[in-house]
Design a protein around this motif. Structure first.
Motif, short mmCIF file in Angstrom:
data_model
loop_
_atom_site.label_atom_id
_atom_site.label_comp_id
_atom_site.label_asym_id
_atom_site.label_seq_id
_atom_site.Cartn_x
_atom_site.Cartn_y
_atom_site.Cartn_z
N ALA A 550 -4.19 -0.71 -11.05
CA ALA A 550 -3.39 0.25 -10.92
C ALA A 550 -1.38 0.72 -10.44
CB ALA A 550 -4.72 0.85 -9.39
N PHE A 551 -1.64 -0.86 -8.86
CA PHE A 551 -0.91 -0.48 -8.45
C PHE A 551 0.57 -1.52 -9.07
CE2 PHE A 551 -3.95 -0.94 -4.85
CZ PHE A 551 -2.85 0.11 -3.87
N ASP A 552 -0.26 -2.01 -9.83
CA ASP A 552 1.53 -1.91 -10.86
C ASP A 552 2.30 -0.51 -11.41
OD1 ASP A 552 1.16 -5.04 -10.30
OD2 ASP A 552 -0.28 -5.78 -12.79
N ALA A 553 0.72 -0.05 -11.61
CA ALA A 553 1.28 1.49 -12.64
C ALA A 553 1.89 2.12 -11.04
CB ALA A 553 0.12 2.25 -12.57
N LEU A 554 1.65 2.13 -9.95
CA LEU A 554 2.61 2.07 -8.35
C LEU A 554 3.73 1.59 -8.58
CD1 LEU A 554 2.38 4.15 -6.45
CD2 LEU A 554 1.66 2.50 -5.01
N MET A 555 4.44 0.29 -8.81
CA MET A 555 5.69 0.20 -8.80
C MET A 555 6.25 0.03 -9.56
SD MET A 555 6.54 -4.13 -8.77
CE MET A 555 7.83 -4.43 -8.54
N ASP A 556 5.65 0.84 -10.98
CA ASP A 556 6.77 1.33 -12.17
C ASP A 556 7.02 2.99 -12.05
OD1 ASP A 556 6.15 -1.13 -12.90
OD2 ASP A 556 4.59 -0.67 -14.54
N TYR A 557 5.82 3.35 -11.49
CA TYR A 557 6.33 4.58 -10.80
C TYR A 557 7.70 4.84 -10.07
CZ TYR A 557 6.42 8.81 -8.58
OH TYR A 557 6.43 10.73 -8.33
N CYS A 558 7.20 3.38 -8.89
CA CYS A 558 8.26 3.55 -8.51
C CYS A 558 9.95 3.31 -8.37
CB CYS A 558 7.84 2.90 -6.82
SG CYS A 558 6.87 3.81 -5.40
N VAL A 559 9.93 2.42 -9.30
CA VAL A 559 10.72 1.97 -9.87
C VAL A 559 10.86 3.10 -10.87
CG1 VAL A 559 11.63 0.38 -11.67
CG2 VAL A 559 9.97 -0.66 -9.79
N LYS A 575 3.50 9.15 1.00
CA LYS A 575 3.83 10.61 1.17
C LYS A 575 3.58 10.96 0.00
CE LYS A 575 5.65 8.53 5.56
NZ LYS A 575 7.18 9.10 6.66
N SER A 576 4.19 10.40 -1.24
CA SER A 576 4.56 11.23 -2.49
C SER A 576 3.38 12.01 -3.44
CB SER A 576 4.91 10.43 -3.28
OG SER A 576 5.11 11.17 -4.73
N PRO A 577 2.78 13.16 -2.98
CA PRO A 577 1.14 12.94 -4.52
C PRO A 577 1.33 12.98 -5.45
CG PRO A 577 2.49 15.24 -3.30
CD PRO A 577 3.99 14.33 -2.82
N GLU A 578 2.54 13.42 -6.02
CA GLU A 578 2.66 12.02 -7.29
C GLU A 578 2.07 10.60 -7.38
OE1 GLU A 578 5.09 15.29 -7.15
OE2 GLU A 578 4.85 13.07 -6.35
N ALA A 579 2.32 10.14 -6.47
CA ALA A 579 1.88 9.14 -6.53
C ALA A 579 0.43 8.73 -5.92
CB ALA A 579 2.35 7.74 -5.23
N ILE A 580 0.08 9.15 -5.19
CA ILE A 580 -1.70 9.61 -4.81
C ILE A 580 -2.00 10.37 -5.76
CG2 ILE A 580 -2.88 11.25 -3.07
CD1 ILE A 580 -1.08 11.07 -1.35
N ARG A 581 -1.55 11.04 -6.46
CA ARG A 581 -2.52 11.43 -7.73
C ARG A 581 -2.67 10.44 -8.97
NH1 ARG A 581 0.91 15.40 -9.39
NH2 ARG A 581 0.18 16.14 -7.80
N LEU A 582 -1.61 9.88 -9.00
CA LEU A 582 -2.26 8.14 -9.80
C LEU A 582 -2.66 7.63 -9.67
CD1 LEU A 582 2.02 6.50 -11.15
CD2 LEU A 582 -0.54 5.02 -10.29
N LEU A 583 -2.46 6.99 -7.82
CA LEU A 583 -3.80 6.55 -7.99
C LEU A 583 -5.24 6.87 -8.63
CD1 LEU A 583 -2.61 4.73 -5.16
CD2 LEU A 583 -2.55 3.34 -7.44
#
Length: 608
Positions: A550-559, A575-583
Motif C-alpha cells: 500500500a505504501f509503495d502505491a502511495l509513493m507512486d501516487y506522490c511521484v 493531508k491529501s484526500p486522494e492519498a487517504i482514499r488510496l490507503l
C-alpha cells in the motif's frame, strides 16, 4: 567568501579544513552575511527593507523572518519570465523543487551555478570524515542507489527539478574527479535513467554483479533503500536470470542505460554467481540479506534521523547488524551540516552546521512542541549560530548566497521549519540533533501531536507485535474530522519476519491490535490525553492495517504528483484526500482503542 574547495583524496588537509571552519565559525558567519548583503542589497526584495545599505546590523533589524508564502510571489514572477535581479544578482539557471511531502505541496527555489560548486564541496568533505572512522574504503566500491526525476520547464524556460536531480545531471557530478574512496557500482547512465523502475533494476544488477567489490551500500533516505530491498524481493529471480545469461531483460529500453550495463557490467554469463544469489534470496527468512549478498559491506549509508528513524528496526533486520550511518543534514534549498561522529548510534546522531554554507540564525522555542507553531515576526529575538545554548531547542532560520527559497528555506531570514536541539559544540560550531518539522502535526481539538511524538508512540506500541512475528514496515496518519468527535487514524503496513511478506489473509489478533491503539494513546502527550479523558473532545484512536504494498502505491501516487523518488519521504501525516482514499481502499483490518488513557489533572503541561 570564495566557495571553498576540498580534495577528498587529501585526508589530512580536509580534516584541517574542518578544524578551521569549526574554530572560526563566528567570523566566517559574519563574512558570509556581509558577502550576501554586498551582492544582493540592491535586489528588489532587500531594497524594500535596506534602501541600498548593506550592513549586517540593518539586515538583522529591518529584514523580517518569513515563511514561504511571503516570498512565493517573487518565485512565481521569476518562473513566469521576469529577470533574476528581483531576488539575486547572479543569473538563475534553474528552479529546484521540494519533495512536497513535508510541507504538504512542492515548492520551488532558484539556484545558480555557484550553488553547485558549494554542493560539490559539501559532498567532498564527507569522504575524509568517513575514512577517519572506517579503514580500507579505498579498496572497493559503493553501491549507492541514486535516482533522477524528469524535469519540467516553467513558462520562463527555466528547468524545474528536484535538488538531487539537478546535482546528478550537472557537470559537477558527471565530471567528478576520480577519488579512490567514492567509486560507484552503477554507471552514470543507470543513475540518470528517468524511469525509476528501470533505473532501480539496473542499479541492483550492477551491485549484484560486483558484489565482492562492494564496501558500503546506501541511498539518500532510509525509505529509498528499503524500497530497493523490497524491489529485490520481487525481482531477484529475474536479476539472477540476467546474470546467468549475461544478458539484460528486454523491458530495459532506456538506450544509454542498456548500453552501459551490457558493455561495462554484464559482459558475459556468470551462472555460478546467479546460483549463489538464488541460494541466498531463496531462503525463507530475509534477515541479514544485505550482509549475505554483499559480504564485504562495512556499513549502510542512509539518513535515519527525523522521520526516517522509524525505519531503523527494518534496516537492522535486513542489514544483519551493519552500522547505520547518517552522514549529512541538508534540504532542497541548502546543504547544512555533517555528522562528525558517523558511527554513533542513530539515536545519538548530531550534525555540525558548516558556517560557510549559508548564514544561520535560530528562533528559540520554549520546548520542542508548544511554541513550534508560533508565527515569527521581525520583533522576535533571533540568535546567531555561535550563541545557541546546549540543551535548548531552536527553529532554524537561513539566509543563502543566492536567496534561494523552497519547502524549508527562502530568500532571506527564512524559517526552515526544522526544530533542532543543541547537543554540544565542535570547537566554536554548535552541533544539533534533528527533532521534528514544525508544520507536521495531528490536531483535532487543542491537542497538537508533532512528528517526534507520533514516532515515539508508534515505536512503543509496535513492540506488542514483535513477539507474534510481525514487523511494522510503514505508517502514516491523519486526523479524521468526519467522525464526532474527531479522532486520530493510523495506517499501518505489517509484514511477518518469516515466510510470506503479505499480510492478506493472515489473521490479526484483535485484542493485540486494540492494545496497540491504547499503547499509542498512552504514549501521546498530556494535552491529547486530557482531550480523550476529561474533555472527550477527541475520539478513540484507530489503526487501519493496510495490504502489503500500500505504501509503495502511495509513493507512486506522490511521484506522479511531482515528488522525486530520490527525495521522497513517507508523509507521517497525510493531508491529501486522494492519498487517504488510496490507503483506505486497501484496508484489511480496523481496530480502535478500548481504553481511555490515563491523565493527571495536576500535570501543568496538560493545561489549555
Amino acid at each position: 567568501m570564495v566557495v571553498l574547495s576540498c580534495d577528498p583524496n587529501d585526508l589530512e588537509g580536509s580534516m584541517r579544513l574542518i578544524e578551521e571552519l569549526t574554530c572560526n565559525a563566528g567570523r566566517i558567519q559574519e563574512e558570509v552575511l556581509q558577502e550576501i548583503l554586498e551582492r544582493n542589497s540592491g535586489t528588489e526584495y532587500l531594497q524594500g527593507f535596506l534602501r541600498g545599505r548593506s550592513s549586517s546590523e540593518q539586515f538583522k533589524k529591518q529584514v523580517p523572518v518569513v515563511d514561504y508564502d511571503r516570498v512565493k510571489p517573487y518565485i512565481d514572477r521569476l518562473a513566469n519570465g521576469e529577470p533574476s535581479q528581483i531576488i539575486s544578482t547572479e543569473p538563475i539557471l534553474e528552479l529546484l523543487t521540494s519533495s512536497g511531502t513535508s510541507g504538504g505541496k512542492p515548492k520551488m527555489m532558484p539556484s545558480t551555478a555557484e550553488e553547485l560548486d558549494r554542493k560539490t564541496f559539501f559532498y567532498n568533505i564527507l569522504i575524509p570524515v568517513m575514512n577517519r572512522y572506517v579503514e580500507g574504503l579505498e579498496e572497493g566500491k559503493s553501491m549507492y542507489l541514486l535516482f533522477v526525476k524528469p524535469e519540467i520547464n516553467t513558462p520562463s524556460g527555466l528547468p524545474a527539478r528536484p535538488v538531487l536531480t539537478s546535482y546528478y545531471k550537472s557537470r559537477h557530478f558527471r565530471n567528478r574527479p576520480f577519488n579512490r574512496f567514492n567509486v560507484y557500482t552503477s554507471p552514470d547512465e543507470a543513475i540518470l535513467c528517468s524511469d525509476s523502475k528501470q533505473s532501480m533494476f539496473c542499479q541492483l544488477l550492477c551491485g549484484l554483479v560486483q558484489r565482492n567489490d562492494v564496501l558500503r551500500v546506501g541511498a539518500v533516505f532510509a525509505s529509498a533503500f528499503l524500497r530497493t530491498v523490497k524491489f529485490l524481493e520481487e525481482h531477484w529471480r529475474e536479476l539472477c536470470a540476467n546474470i546467468r545469461a549475461g544478458q539484460i531483460s528486454d523491458w530495459i529500453t532506456d538506450g544509454p542505460c542498456r548500453e552501459a550495463i551490457s558493455s561495462r557490467v554484464l559482459a558475459r554469463p556468470n551462472p555460478a554467481l546467479a546460483d549463489l544469489i538464488e541460494a541466498e534470496c531463496g531462503r525463507e527468512a530475509w534477515e541479514g540479506i544485505v550482509r549475505r549478498l554483499w559480504p564485504r559491506t562495512k556499513y549502510v549509508d542512509v539518513i535515519v534521523t527525523g522521520s526516517m528513524a522509524q525505519y531503523i528496526p527494518l534496516l537492522e533486520f535486513y542489514g544483519g547488524g551493519l552500522p547505520l550511518v547518517s552522514t549529512m543534514y541538508g534540504s532542497s534549498e541548502c546543504y547544512l551540516g555533517i555528522n562528525l561522529r558517523p558511527l554513533d548510534r542513530p539515536a545519538d546522531v548530531s550534525y555540525t552546521l558548516l558556517p560557510n554554507m549559508a548564514h544561520f540564525e535560530f528562533l528559540q522555542v520554549v520546548d520542542d512542541r508548544t511554541d513550534a507553531d508560533v508565527e515569527c515576526t521581525c520583533d522576535l529575538k533571533v540568535v546567531d549560530l555561535v550563541d545557541v545554548e546546549v540543551g535548548c531547542y531552536y527553529e532554524l532560520v537561513v539566509t543563502t548566497f543566492t536567496g534561494e527559497t523552497s519547502l524549508s528555506l527562502g530568500l532571506y531570514r527564512y524559517r526552515v521549519g526544522d526544530i533542532l536541539k543543541v547537543t554540544g559544540f565542535q570547537n566554536a560550531a554548535p552541533q544539533f540533533r534533528f527533532v521534528h518539522r514544525r508544520n507536521v502535526v495531528l490536531s483535532v481539538d487543542s491537542d497538537k501531536t508533532n512528528e517526534e511524538d507520533l514516532l515515539r508512540a508508534v515505536t512503543r506500541a509496535k513492540h506488542l507485535l514483535e513477539p507474534l512475528g510481525w514487523l511494522l514496515t510503514e505508517y502514516s496518519s491523519y486526523a479524521d474530522s468526519a467522525s464526532i468527535p474527531g479522532h486520530y487514524v493510523l495506517f499501518w503496513e505489517l509484514r511477518t519476519t518469516v515466510g510470506s511478506s503479505d499480510n492478506d489473509g493472515v489473521p490479526l489478533d484483535s485484542a493485540v491490535m486494540e492494545n496497540c491503539c491504547a499503547a499509542v494513546e498512552a504514549s501521546l502527550d498530556a494535552v491529547y490525553r486530557r482531550c480523550r479523558n476529561r474533555d472527550r473532545s477527541v475520539g478513540p484512536l484507530e489503526i487501519r492495517v493496510v495490504r502489503a504494498g500500500a505504501f509503495d502505491a502511495l509513493m507512486d501516487y506522490c511521484v506522479s504528483r511531482g515528488s522525486s523518488v530520490n527525495q521522497y519521504k513517507t508523509p507521517r501525516c497525510i493531508k491529501s484526500p486522494e492519498a487517504i482514499r488510496l490507503l483506505d481502499e486497501v484496508v484489511v483490518g480496523r481496530f480502535f482503542s478500548r481504553k481511555v488513557p490515563f491523565w493527571d489533572p495536576c500535570d501543568p503541561s496538560s493545561s489549555s
